[in-house]
Design a protein around this motif. Structure first.
Motif, mmCIF file in Angstrom:
data_model
loop_
_atom_site.group_PDB
_atom_site.id
_atom_site.type_symbol
_atom_site.label_atom_id
_atom_site.label_comp_id
_atom_site.label_asym_id
_atom_site.label_seq_id
_atom_site.Cartn_x
_atom_site.Cartn_y
_atom_site.Cartn_z
ATOM 1 N N UNK A 1 7.819 -6.645 42.571
ATOM 2 C CA UNK A 1 6.502 -6.348 42.013
ATOM 3 C C UNK A 1 5.379 -6.900 42.893
ATOM 4 N N UNK A 2 5.447 -8.182 43.226
ATOM 5 C CA UNK A 2 4.382 -8.767 44.052
ATOM 6 C C UNK A 2 4.265 -8.015 45.378
ATOM 7 N N UNK B 1 10.495 -9.935 40.401
ATOM 8 C CA UNK B 1 9.145 -10.457 40.622
ATOM 9 C C UNK B 1 8.703 -10.199 42.056
ATOM 10 N N UNK C 1 7.890 -10.191 34.186
ATOM 11 C CA UNK C 1 6.604 -9.582 34.543
ATOM 12 C C UNK C 1 5.471 -10.010 33.608
ATOM 13 N N UNK C 2 5.851 -10.442 32.407
ATOM 14 C CA UNK C 2 4.850 -10.734 31.375
ATOM 15 C C UNK C 2 4.480 -12.202 31.273
ATOM 16 N N UNK C 3 5.048 -13.018 32.135
ATOM 17 C CA UNK C 3 4.881 -14.465 32.004
ATOM 18 C C UNK C 3 3.982 -15.006 33.114
ATOM 19 N N UNK C 4 2.812 -15.512 32.732
ATOM 20 C CA UNK C 4 1.946 -16.170 33.713
ATOM 21 C C UNK C 4 2.696 -17.393 34.239
ATOM 22 N N UNK C 5 2.780 -17.535 35.575
ATOM 23 C CA UNK C 5 3.615 -18.585 36.162
ATOM 24 C C UNK C 5 3.359 -19.992 35.607
ATOM 25 N N UNK C 6 2.124 -20.306 35.244
ATOM 26 C CA UNK C 6 1.808 -21.654 34.769
ATOM 27 C C UNK C 6 2.638 -22.053 33.553
ATOM 28 N N UNK D 1 -3.933 -17.772 40.656
ATOM 29 C CA UNK D 1 -2.710 -16.957 40.626
ATOM 30 C C UNK D 1 -1.694 -17.488 39.614
ATOM 31 N N UNK D 2 -1.772 -18.781 39.287
ATOM 32 C CA UNK D 2 -0.829 -19.350 38.324
ATOM 33 C C UNK D 2 -1.042 -18.806 36.913
ATOM 34 N N UNK D 3 -2.249 -18.312 36.655
ATOM 35 C CA UNK D 3 -2.622 -17.908 35.301
ATOM 36 C C UNK D 3 -2.460 -16.414 35.040
ATOM 37 N N UNK D 4 -1.966 -15.689 36.021
ATOM 38 C CA UNK D 4 -1.938 -14.222 35.914
ATOM 39 C C UNK D 4 -0.507 -13.727 35.740
ATOM 40 N N UNK D 5 -0.215 -13.161 34.581
ATOM 41 C CA UNK D 5 1.094 -12.541 34.381
ATOM 42 C C UNK D 5 1.218 -11.391 35.385
ATOM 43 N N UNK D 6 2.328 -11.336 36.131
ATOM 44 C CA UNK D 6 2.449 -10.377 37.229
ATOM 45 C C UNK D 6 2.171 -8.925 36.835
#
Lengths: 327, 327
Positions: A132-133, A129, A307-312, B306-311
């Protein structure tokens, strides 16, 4: 209603999950599933232990199954198989084989309609992660990953296979000078030798030729030949007393330039210092179990990575709570 | 086809976006929009400058509009207004007012069917993400955020309002001893004074009473009274020569315990060292512009953080490429 967790395989990672679930109020542990005789498995807590043969018939009692086997032979089969019945999370960490594993698991999970999270942990996982960021923010830059100080299981195993070796532990250690050069935006091109050193603690069998063992270690292709390696011979008692820990860690850095002519330098650094590698890995898997459960509830399916998981999705807090407290 | 970016407002952040878009091959800059007379705006590159009155009629030529105004008065109005016509990204950073801003922007973007990303940057933004990831992994732990060394605009402004002050810059500096205590898992409870010091470089007007100015700074409630503050009086030339930089940075740490009885400690540390605060912020906004565009293409709408965005949405690479190269 709590998220019901099952643990498939009960080694260090499985024990870590057993502890991690206790730290998450919105989860409960249904059971440990093992290929061994259940009565031979001693758990840390009073969680029920079942033979793996019971797993599929219990599928309606488990929301997410944590795959705690090894990457070499267990996970390539088990994650594919159990994604037919369960939302699953694994820690598959053979980087080169991730594309193949992804394809196999995805086929299985797309058919079952479940979510299968693969390669979760810290590397792959949190380190990925951060790579990527770092890459998407600093486009004109360089990536650096350093590991350690910590035990490399693969390298310890390689030493143990040498004739005359009774036991061994190998530490991977990042080179401070290399880290400093990266942090000061020198954008160094670092050789394998410049990034890490390897320190080996070896118990020789009685009468074994220590000089030969040391030579065999230091010249071993792929594992040690490209590194500055130190070998210490110690007793079995010393090994067990001083080197039983499972601490690990590492650093992910992204350095890069911005401005009209690249006149400004920036350093993004992420680091981990872990007393227990398997327990920390287990904590990451447990957070992604929550995401797997929630994403599947929303109708998502198939193989996913961090990579596919929105952090929330990782947090039990609501969107409002997250925005108020953590944003 | 490239993602077409518009810049609304042309200060430091707008200039940063102008530079950042050039580092992203999949993007192009349509224009800068300003409330000033366009002919009075001197851009870094040959991007066209338009009066803001032209913005809405050009809506079909812009995929994502970057909101580069201030959080105090511009963004609460502008982001809400332009989310009616565009996918937008802003850097709204008044933490206490984020819930209200979110609600207003969400209503606007849900109606238009656009994506509006708010509070993007490094804090809120990357620091928020690291607070969230740290919290979900180490459940039994503590959060620490340190800022600096860097200029605080608000504190510099507060000094400039003191009678007899001609100009000023204020640096926020994290206290090393506090950082070290956190890193060693002492889980300290840190007062405001223990976390940061404040260093002020002040140009006094001719004949002004420096002792009184220093006293007024050091006792100013909220801004300085709770901190150990150092005041240096320097000349305007020195201020311009030595303190014109816009470097900044900081640290987000999460420490926590795992194991059956919390016997293992862990430290997660994220840090930034930035030569240019606005240019780095612009880079983060630019990555989230890509995500806004792609998420909207997939039918998503409304206000996001940013919490809602899958990386994966942040990167121009495909899922396969990300898994092969960065996982």
């Amino acid at each position: 209603m709590k998220i019901r967790i099952g643990i498939m395989g009960y080694g260090n990672l499985g024990r870590g999950i057993e502890c991690a679930v206790r730290q998450n109020d919105d989860m409960e542990l249904v059971g440990v599933f093992t290929r061994r005789a259940p009565e031979d498995v001693e758990t840390l807590t009073d969680v029920p232990v079942y033979h793996v043969d019971k797993l599929i018939e219990m599928k309606d009692t488990i929301d997410v199954l944590m795959m705690c086997g090894g990457s070499a032979t267990d996970l390539p089969k088990q994650t594919v198989e159990y994604a037919k019945y369960f939302n699953v999370v694994d820690s598959f960490d053979t980087h080169a084989k991730i594309p193949e594993h992804f394809a196999n698991v995805d086929a299985s999970a797309m058919e079952s309609g479940k979510i299968a999270m693969i390669s979760v942990g810290w590397d792959p996982g949190m380190f990925s992660l951060n790579r990527l960021y770092g890459n998407v923010i600093l486009r004109d830059g360089n990536d650096y990953t350093f590991w350690g100080k910590g035990v490399s299981q693969g390298h310890s195993d390689a030493i143990r296979r040498i004739d005359g070796v009774q036991d061994a532990k190998q530490y991977t250690i990042p080179v401070d000078a290399a880290l400093d050069a990266v942090r000061s935006c020198e954008n160094p091109t670092l050789t394998t030798r410049q990034k890490h050193t390897r320190e080996c603690f070896v118990v020789a069998k009685e009468g074994a030729d220590k000089a030969r063992i040391e030579e065999e270690i230091k010249t071993m292709p792929n594992y040690f030949a490209d590194y500055d390696t130190t070998v210490h011979f110690i007793s079995q008692e010393e090994l067990e007393r001083d080197h039983a820990g499972m601490h690990h860690g590492g650093f992910v850095l992204r350095t890069g330039k911005t401005g009209l002519n690249g006149e400004h330098n920036h350093v993004i650094e992420y680091s981990l210092k872990l007393d227990s590698n398997p327990e920390f890995t287990a904590c990451v898997l447990t957070a992604y179990a929550r995401a797997a459960y929630r994403m599947n509830k929303e109708g998502m399916k198939g193989c996913k990575t961090v990579f596919d998981v929105a952090p929330a999705y990782l947090s039990p807090l609501s969107g409002e709570e997250l925005r108020s407290h953590l944003l």
